[in-house]
Enzyme design. Structure first.
Site, PDB file in Angstrom:
ATOM      1  N   ASP A   1     -44.106  28.012 -61.644  1.00  0.00           N
ATOM      2  CA  ASP A   1     -44.752  28.590 -60.463  1.00  0.00           C
ATOM      3  C   ASP A   1     -45.494  27.488 -59.717  1.00  0.00           C
ATOM      4  OD1 ASP A   1     -45.800  31.205 -59.041  1.00  0.00           O
ATOM      5  OD2 ASP A   1     -47.547  29.905 -59.341  1.00  0.00           O
TER       6      ASP A   1
ATOM      7  N   TYR B   1     -50.639  23.242 -53.551  1.00  0.00           N
ATOM      8  CA  TYR B   1     -51.075  22.517 -54.747  1.00  0.00           C
ATOM      9  C   TYR B   1     -50.894  21.011 -54.614  1.00  0.00           C
ATOM     10  CZ  TYR B   1     -50.602  27.237 -56.757  1.00  0.00           C
ATOM     11  OH  TYR B   1     -50.682  28.583 -57.008  1.00  0.00           O
TER      12      TYR B   1
ATOM     13  N   LYS C   1     -44.394  28.770 -52.484  1.00  0.00           N
ATOM     14  CA  LYS C   1     -45.241  29.627 -51.655  1.00  0.00           C
ATOM     15  C   LYS C   1     -45.407  29.064 -50.243  1.00  0.00           C
ATOM     16  CE  LYS C   1     -47.923  31.012 -55.727  1.00  0.00           C
ATOM     17  NZ  LYS C   1     -47.623  29.902 -56.638  1.00  0.00           N
TER      18      LYS C   1
ATOM     19  N   HIS D   1     -48.142  33.104 -49.528  1.00  0.00           N
ATOM     20  CA  HIS D   1     -49.239  32.792 -50.450  1.00  0.00           C
ATOM     21  C   HIS D   1     -50.443  33.717 -50.259  1.00  0.00           C
ATOM     22  CE1 HIS D   1     -50.953  29.126 -52.824  1.00  0.00           C
ATOM     23  NE2 HIS D   1     -51.475  30.255 -53.241  1.00  0.00           N
TER      24      HIS D   1
END
Length: 325
Positions: free
Chosen positions: A51, A56, A85, A118
């Site tokens: 994931d 990130y 996302k 997201h």
């Protein structure tokens, strides 16, 4: 529900999602390269679901890890399920496919298995960088979530992604998509915070009625993450005396008990750790089962408590956490 390390849940579009995933969120204090090592170890241990997210900032590190494990024969591409996302600064329909292609380039993949919105909040940012700990630099923007969804559908039609879904949507926002005129593909999943202190029973029931898979993040709590996105006053799930007591009974860690609780509820469970020992332990949850009385004990711990409250977005018209669920 009979569970094993290879268990998958069939989503509404026919594709199957592995029930346990390695989470790869890394705050600014974390060296991005650790995501590379964590991904390689996870795939070696047996995880088949990774994931990730543009936000990130480490997809460029995760991609080579996936490629290395494919090259050395550990896995085939079709064995791996990658979730990406769409970040909130890319909600304009013309930005959606560009954002997905950026993820594909970083990962060195031709397609990803699941792409999700997201957050339902739409934002502008001062530049094209999205540091996790600088949320205050975001500017609210009004966007049409249905138009965003249509752009997600176009990505699926283009073969860039197999399945599309959402994250952090409440019931009202899910209904907005489900009731959209000319809906082509409904969301296959809703990824939300879920753990014994926030068991999401009502949202899970709504999703079940609409054939939407619930995916859980923060299943172990996230009290040691240093980011302004989060409520730092929340008590730790894995330090709860009931969870600890149940773990002692089965000679399992509190983390393993919390993970098993989620899996037995039919929830796809994301476990985030870059610690090699924890990555392995978090996958060792298929050799025991929680009986109904222990499941009910854990159900009773619910406090509707969020670790991830995103309170800096609470005045946004699409802030999702003011509704009951």
């Amino acid at each position: 529900m009979s569970l094993c390390k290879d268990s998958r849940i069939t989503m509404s579009d026919g594709h199957k999602i592995p029930i346990i995933a390695l989470g790869t969120f890394s705050p600014e204090v974390t060296t991005k390269e650790v995501a590379n090592e964590a991904t390689k170890l996870a795939l070696t241990v047996g995880y088949r679901h990774i994931d990730g997210a543009y936000l990130y900032g480490n997809e460029v590190n995760i991609g080579p890890a996936i490629q290395e494990k494919i090259s050395d024969g550990t896995v085939k591409r079709e064995d791996i399920f990658y979730t990406g996302k769409l970040w909130s600064t890319f909600h304009k329909p013309e930005f959606v496919q560009t954002a997905l292609k950026r993820t594909l380039k970083a990962l060195q993949l031709d397609y990803i298995d699941l792409y999700i919105i997201h957050l339902p909040v739409s934002l502008k940012f001062g530049d094209d960088v999205t540091p996790v700990n600088e949320a205050k630099r975001f500017i609210f923007e009004k966007a049409d979530l249905c138009a965003v969804w249509e752009a997600m559908e176009a990505c699926k039609d283009a073969g860039l992604v197999k399945s599309i879904g959402v994250s952090n949507f409440n019931r009202r926002q899910l209904e907005m998509i489900l009731n959209k005129p000319r809906l082509k593909y409904k969301p296959v999943c809703n990824q939300v915070e879920c753990h014994p202190y926030l068991n999401q029973k009502k949202l899970q029931e709504f999703c079940k009625m609409n054939d939407i898979v619930l995916v859980a993040y923060s299943v172990l709590g996230s009290i040691r993450v240093d980011t302004e996105w989060q409520n730092h006053n929340a008590p730790a799930v894995i330090e709860d005396p009931v969870i600890t007591m149940i773990g002692q009974k089965y000679k399992k860690s509190p983390a393993q008990v919390s993970i098993r609780y989620m899996l037995q509820r039919g929830i796809v469970t994301i476990v985030k750790s870059f610690n090699p020992k924890h990555i392995q332990e978090n996958f060792q949850v298929f050799d025991f089962e929680l009986p109904e009385e222990d499941m009910k004990l854990i159900d009773g711990l619910n406090k509707n408590l969020r670790y991830w409250d995103f309170k800096q977005f609470k005045d946004h018209p699409e802030y999702p956490f003011l509704d009951e669920y």
